[in-house]
Design a protein around this motif. Structure first.
Motif, PDB file in Angstrom:
ATOM      1  N   LEU A  23       0.851  -1.182   0.000  1.00  0.00           N
ATOM      2  CA  LEU A  23       0.000   0.000   0.000  1.00  0.00           C
ATOM      3  C   LEU A  23       0.892   1.238   0.000  1.00  0.00           C
ATOM      4  N   LEU A  24       0.627   2.161  -0.919  1.00  0.00           N
ATOM      5  CA  LEU A  24       1.327   3.448  -0.963  1.00  0.00           C
ATOM      6  C   LEU A  24       0.287   4.545  -0.811  1.00  0.00           C
ATOM      7  N   ASN A  25       0.358   5.272   0.284  1.00  0.00           N
ATOM      8  CA  ASN A  25      -0.598   6.344   0.529  1.00  0.00           C
ATOM      9  C   ASN A  25       0.136   7.676   0.660  1.00  0.00           C
ATOM     10  N   PHE A  26      -0.247   8.631  -0.177  1.00  0.00           N
ATOM     11  CA  PHE A  26       0.335   9.973  -0.162  1.00  0.00           C
ATOM     12  C   PHE A  26      -0.697  10.952   0.393  1.00  0.00           C
ATOM     13  N   ASP A  27      -0.317  11.722   1.404  1.00  0.00           N
ATOM     14  CA  ASP A  27      -1.263  12.662   1.992  1.00  0.00           C
ATOM     15  C   ASP A  27      -0.498  13.733   2.758  1.00  0.00           C
ATOM     16  N   ALA A  28      -1.216  14.637   3.419  1.00  0.00           N
ATOM     17  CA  ALA A  28      -0.586  15.708   4.186  1.00  0.00           C
ATOM     18  C   ALA A  28      -1.560  16.189   5.251  1.00  0.00           C
ATOM     19  N   ASN A  29      -1.075  17.010   6.153  1.00  0.00           N
ATOM     20  CA  ASN A  29      -1.928  17.620   7.179  1.00  0.00           C
ATOM     21  C   ASN A  29      -2.551  18.892   6.584  1.00  0.00           C
ATOM     22  N   TRP A  30      -3.439  18.691   5.613  1.00  0.00           N
ATOM     23  CA  TRP A  30      -3.875  19.782   4.751  1.00  0.00           C
ATOM     24  C   TRP A  30      -4.541  20.957   5.467  1.00  0.00           C
ATOM     25  N   TYR A  31      -5.410  20.708   6.408  1.00  0.00           N
ATOM     26  CA  TYR A  31      -6.189  21.811   6.983  1.00  0.00           C
ATOM     27  C   TYR A  31      -5.947  21.995   8.479  1.00  0.00           C
ATOM     28  N   GLY A  32      -4.741  21.676   8.918  1.00  0.00           N
ATOM     29  CA  GLY A  32      -4.389  21.889  10.315  1.00  0.00           C
ATOM     30  C   GLY A  32      -4.459  23.352  10.712  1.00  0.00           C
ATOM     31  N   TYR A  33      -4.334  24.251   9.734  1.00  0.00           N
ATOM     32  CA  TYR A  33      -4.367  25.688  10.047  1.00  0.00           C
ATOM     33  C   TYR A  33      -5.724  26.151  10.564  1.00  0.00           C
ATOM     34  N   LEU A  34      -6.739  25.326  10.395  1.00  0.00           N
ATOM     35  CA  LEU A  34      -8.062  25.667  10.929  1.00  0.00           C
ATOM     36  C   LEU A  34      -8.117  25.501  12.442  1.00  0.00           C
ATOM     37  N   TYR A  35      -7.109  24.812  12.998  1.00  0.00           N
ATOM     38  CA  TYR A  35      -7.113  24.493  14.429  1.00  0.00           C
ATOM     39  C   TYR A  35      -5.889  25.023  15.171  1.00  0.00           C
ATOM     40  N   ASP A  36      -4.905  25.525  14.443  1.00  0.00           N
ATOM     41  CA  ASP A  36      -3.631  25.875  15.059  1.00  0.00           C
ATOM     42  C   ASP A  36      -3.150  27.226  14.526  1.00  0.00           C
ATOM     43  N   ASP A  37      -2.903  28.183  15.421  1.00  0.00           N
ATOM     44  CA  ASP A  37      -2.505  29.531  15.016  1.00  0.00           C
ATOM     45  C   ASP A  37      -1.157  29.546  14.301  1.00  0.00           C
ATOM     46  N   LYS A  38      -0.216  28.717  14.756  1.00  0.00           N
ATOM     47  CA  LYS A  38       1.091  28.673  14.115  1.00  0.00           C
ATOM     48  C   LYS A  38       0.983  28.115  12.691  1.00  0.00           C
ATOM     49  N   LYS A  39       0.150  27.100  12.537  1.00  0.00           N
ATOM     50  CA  LYS A  39      -0.059  26.545  11.199  1.00  0.00           C
ATOM     51  C   LYS A  39      -0.777  27.552  10.305  1.00  0.00           C
ATOM     52  N   ARG A  40      -1.684  28.335  10.894  1.00  0.00           N
ATOM     53  CA  ARG A  40      -2.374  29.382  10.139  1.00  0.00           C
ATOM     54  C   ARG A  40      -1.370  30.422   9.636  1.00  0.00           C
TER      55      ARG A  40
END
Length: 210
Positions: free
Chosen positions: A105-122
């Motif tokens: 299994l090869l799965n490609f992904d990311a933490n795409w919308y973490g900025y909705l919950y974290d000010d630093k990510k925003r």
């Protein structure tokens, strides 16, 4: 699987979208099963595949409830799908289920919308937008219905989850034979424009051997 003829290798692409993986693989001489939940995306994928459709079997299917028998595929691949599933743990269980013993299994992904919950990510996300503007590049987030995507992100569990640690834990519970994580895969596969667009959300790859 270098010791196996291409025509004998069973490949499943889950959440095929516009047919990114099937087109590449069909051009390389493989035959692929490709599934997506949205009929409109399947039609777009068929349009993009053109004559290559002879090597691609497109089907409408739920990634969390696959209609394939156990131990069917040598390879299961997916890209940018897991994050928006309602039950990603069930999806992983299904993806491993349909793999043959020794399959991958090869799965490609990311933490795409973490900025909705974290000010630093925003802040990092906003910095990406500024870098794209400075570079006079297309802002990939503006090419989508961002309001709709954020509403979806707020309703699914993985948007505020730290990954790929979560994925590894789930796969360990599924008794996968081997789990490998490459958190730098984005450096190999993204263009410079993609790196500027998504610098705050680097794509990772999870490789699982059943």
């Amino acid at each position: 699987f270098p010791d196996k003829p291409k025509e004998e290798i069973r490949i499943l692409d889950i959440g095929t979208g516009p047919g990114f993986f099937p087109v590449i693989l069909a051009e390389a001489g493989y035959k692929i099963d490709a599934v997506d939940y949205t009929e409109g995306m399947l039609e777009k994928a068929k349009e993009n595949a053109g004559e290559l459709c002879k090597n691609i079997h497109f089907q409408r299917m739920d990634a969390q409830k696959l209609e394939f028998a156990d131990n069917t595929f040598d390879i299961v691949i997916s890209r940018n799908l897991t994050w928006n599933l309602e039950h990603p743990d069930i999806a992983y269980s299904e993806w491993v289920r349909v793999l043959k013993a020794g399959g991958r299994l090869l799965n490609f992904d990311a933490n795409w919308y973490g900025y909705l919950y974290d000010d630093k990510k925003r802040e990092a996300y906003e910095n990406d937008r500024r870098n794209v503007e400075k570079g006079s590049l297309d802002d990939h987030y503006l090419c989508t219905d961002i309001d709709r995507m954020e509403k979806i992100a707020l309703q699914v569990p993985l948007s505020e989850t730290k990954r790929p640690g979560w994925d590894v834990k789930v796969l360990e519970e599924l008794k996968a034979e081997k789990i490998e994580v490459d958190e730098n895969i984005w450096q190999q596969v993204w263009s410079e424009e993609e790196k500027l667009n998504y610098g705050s959300t680097p794509m990772f790859m999870i490789k699982v051997t059943k």
